[in-house]
Design a protein around this motif. Sequence first.
Motif, PDB file in Angstrom:
ATOM      1  N   ILE A 150       0.788  -1.236   0.000  1.00  9.60           N
ATOM      2  CA  ILE A 150       0.000   0.000   0.000  1.00  9.60           C
ATOM      3  C   ILE A 150       0.819   1.284   0.000  1.00  9.60           C
ATOM      4  O   ILE A 150       0.288   2.346  -0.303  1.00  9.60           O
ATOM      5  CB  ILE A 150      -0.975   0.022   1.193  1.00  9.60           C
ATOM      6  CG1 ILE A 150      -0.210  -0.053   2.522  1.00  9.60           C
ATOM      7  CG2 ILE A 150      -1.981  -1.110   1.082  1.00  9.60           C
ATOM      8  CD1 ILE A 150      -1.082   0.096   3.754  1.00  9.60           C
ATOM      9  N   SER A 151       2.105   1.198   0.345  1.00 11.72           N
ATOM     10  CA  SER A 151       2.897   2.430   0.431  1.00 11.72           C
ATOM     11  C   SER A 151       4.376   2.112   0.253  1.00 11.72           C
ATOM     12  O   SER A 151       4.813   0.962   0.376  1.00 11.72           O
ATOM     13  CB  SER A 151       2.690   3.116   1.787  1.00 11.72           C
ATOM     14  OG  SER A 151       3.245   2.320   2.843  1.00 11.72           O
ATOM     15  N   ARG A 152       5.138   3.154  -0.008  1.00  9.47           N
ATOM     16  CA  ARG A 152       6.583   2.987  -0.137  1.00  9.47           C
ATOM     17  C   ARG A 152       7.196   2.509   1.176  1.00  9.47           C
ATOM     18  O   ARG A 152       8.119   1.694   1.191  1.00  9.47           O
ATOM     19  CB  ARG A 152       7.220   4.316  -0.566  1.00  9.47           C
ATOM     20  CG  ARG A 152       6.846   4.768  -1.969  1.00  9.47           C
ATOM     21  CD  ARG A 152       7.250   6.205  -2.206  1.00  9.47           C
ATOM     22  NE  ARG A 152       6.459   7.120  -1.378  1.00  9.47           N
ATOM     23  CZ  ARG A 152       6.751   8.413  -1.192  1.00  9.47           C
ATOM     24  NH1 ARG A 152       7.844   8.920  -1.760  1.00  9.47           N
ATOM     25  NH2 ARG A 152       5.976   9.164  -0.456  1.00  9.47           N
ATOM     26  N   TYR A 153       6.681   3.025   2.277  1.00 13.52           N
ATOM     27  CA  TYR A 153       7.191   2.641   3.593  1.00 13.52           C
ATOM     28  C   TYR A 153       6.971   1.151   3.840  1.00 13.52           C
ATOM     29  O   TYR A 153       7.886   0.439   4.278  1.00 13.52           O
ATOM     30  CB  TYR A 153       6.492   3.470   4.673  1.00 13.52           C
ATOM     31  CG  TYR A 153       6.903   3.134   6.083  1.00 13.52           C
ATOM     32  CD1 TYR A 153       8.107   3.593   6.602  1.00 13.52           C
ATOM     33  CD2 TYR A 153       6.085   2.371   6.908  1.00 13.52           C
ATOM     34  CE1 TYR A 153       8.481   3.296   7.907  1.00 13.52           C
ATOM     35  CE2 TYR A 153       6.444   2.076   8.214  1.00 13.52           C
ATOM     36  CZ  TYR A 153       7.646   2.539   8.708  1.00 13.52           C
ATOM     37  OH  TYR A 153       8.019   2.243   9.994  1.00 13.52           O
ATOM     38  N   SER A 154       5.759   0.670   3.556  1.00  7.86           N
ATOM     39  CA  SER A 154       5.490  -0.763   3.732  1.00  7.86           C
ATOM     40  C   SER A 154       6.373  -1.600   2.811  1.00  7.86           C
ATOM     41  O   SER A 154       6.856  -2.670   3.196  1.00  7.86           O
ATOM     42  CB  SER A 154       4.010  -1.063   3.460  1.00  7.86           C
ATOM     43  OG  SER A 154       3.225  -0.767   4.595  1.00  7.86           O
TER      44      SER A 154
END
Length: 374
Positions: A150-154
């Motif tokens: 869902i995100s770059r961080y994940s």
Amino acid sequence: MSKQSNYTFVFLEIFSQEGGIQAYVKDVILAYISLIEQSQNPPTTDIFLLRDSPDCDNPFKTDLINFHYLKTIPPWKGRLNLAFSLLNHLIKTRPKKVFCGHINLATLIQFFCQPLGIPYTILTYGKEVWKPLPKSQQKALQNADSIWTISRYSRDRLCEANKIDPKTVEILPCIVKGNQFTPGEKPPELLLKYGLKDAKIIMTVARLWSGDIYKGVDVTIRALPKILQSRPNVKYLVIGRGDDLPRLEELAKDLGVSDRVVFAGFVPTEDLVKHYRVADAYIMPSQEGFGIVYLEAMACGIPVLSGDADGSADPLQDGRVGWRVSHRDAEAVAQGCLEILQGNDQRCQGTWLRESTLEQFSPETLSKKLASLI
């Protein structure tokens, strides 16, 4: 999509539980349905649901999708049913691709798909893949045709913890429904109900569980004394329930701000939009995999503050549309709140904020992204 194509999805559940993963999966399925409805030659689609039963409330029923409900009592029978039903399905239909909806299903999917030469994609959400996983699940990830998150961080947490090549990971973000979360006047009945008349209101929507302290409600309470020095009419509306409530109430009391904090308890999803409209700022210095609540607030034209070392970088567009501060720093949270309440920044302009959010995170953008991946 060719006429001969067929796709298979496998999920733990979609309809029998509520939560972030389930909400995300529903958005992905809706986007997928919109794609196949527009196709001249829609593919055959099968969705296997381990923990959903035939009598569940399924708003997605369509002739274009075959739903397989496998919930049983005891649960181990459902797992056996899934294994036998799925293997039989894969052998007979040889789908173009299998989409695995949870890491806990990944080992089974790999075990079936690899010998049959069927590529598979694993959908991940957040912290369920942020730590080193069992070797079997790591192997399933490493052998996947692709991984969605869902995100770059994940993505970065997933890859670092489990030795995954970032090039195999695609971002399929969370979204907000702009027709559901809309700007509006502050509802007088809620101002009266919570004693918020004539107050400047900061707000958080979060689970108040002792295991979710990272949401930062305690940090915002600690920031209140400094905020109140400059803005004595501020009140903090906290929406959510959980076993951490007594600790938070005691913290507010110890800091002498208990009369400025309103714990509203649980609010149904359909009533959330009215509560967002009450707020002058949405404050959640958290550590999120993404943070759908930021999108919901911004779609309502409410400026937001998040943590600065998590997946909120995506909905806040690296700070272009919101404030990002150190998530456990009460001083930084207080300063950010005061800047928002001054209202001088473009990030406080409700119409611009809503348009900038929907441009990047609407159901339409999700459909386009999904089309490019499939």
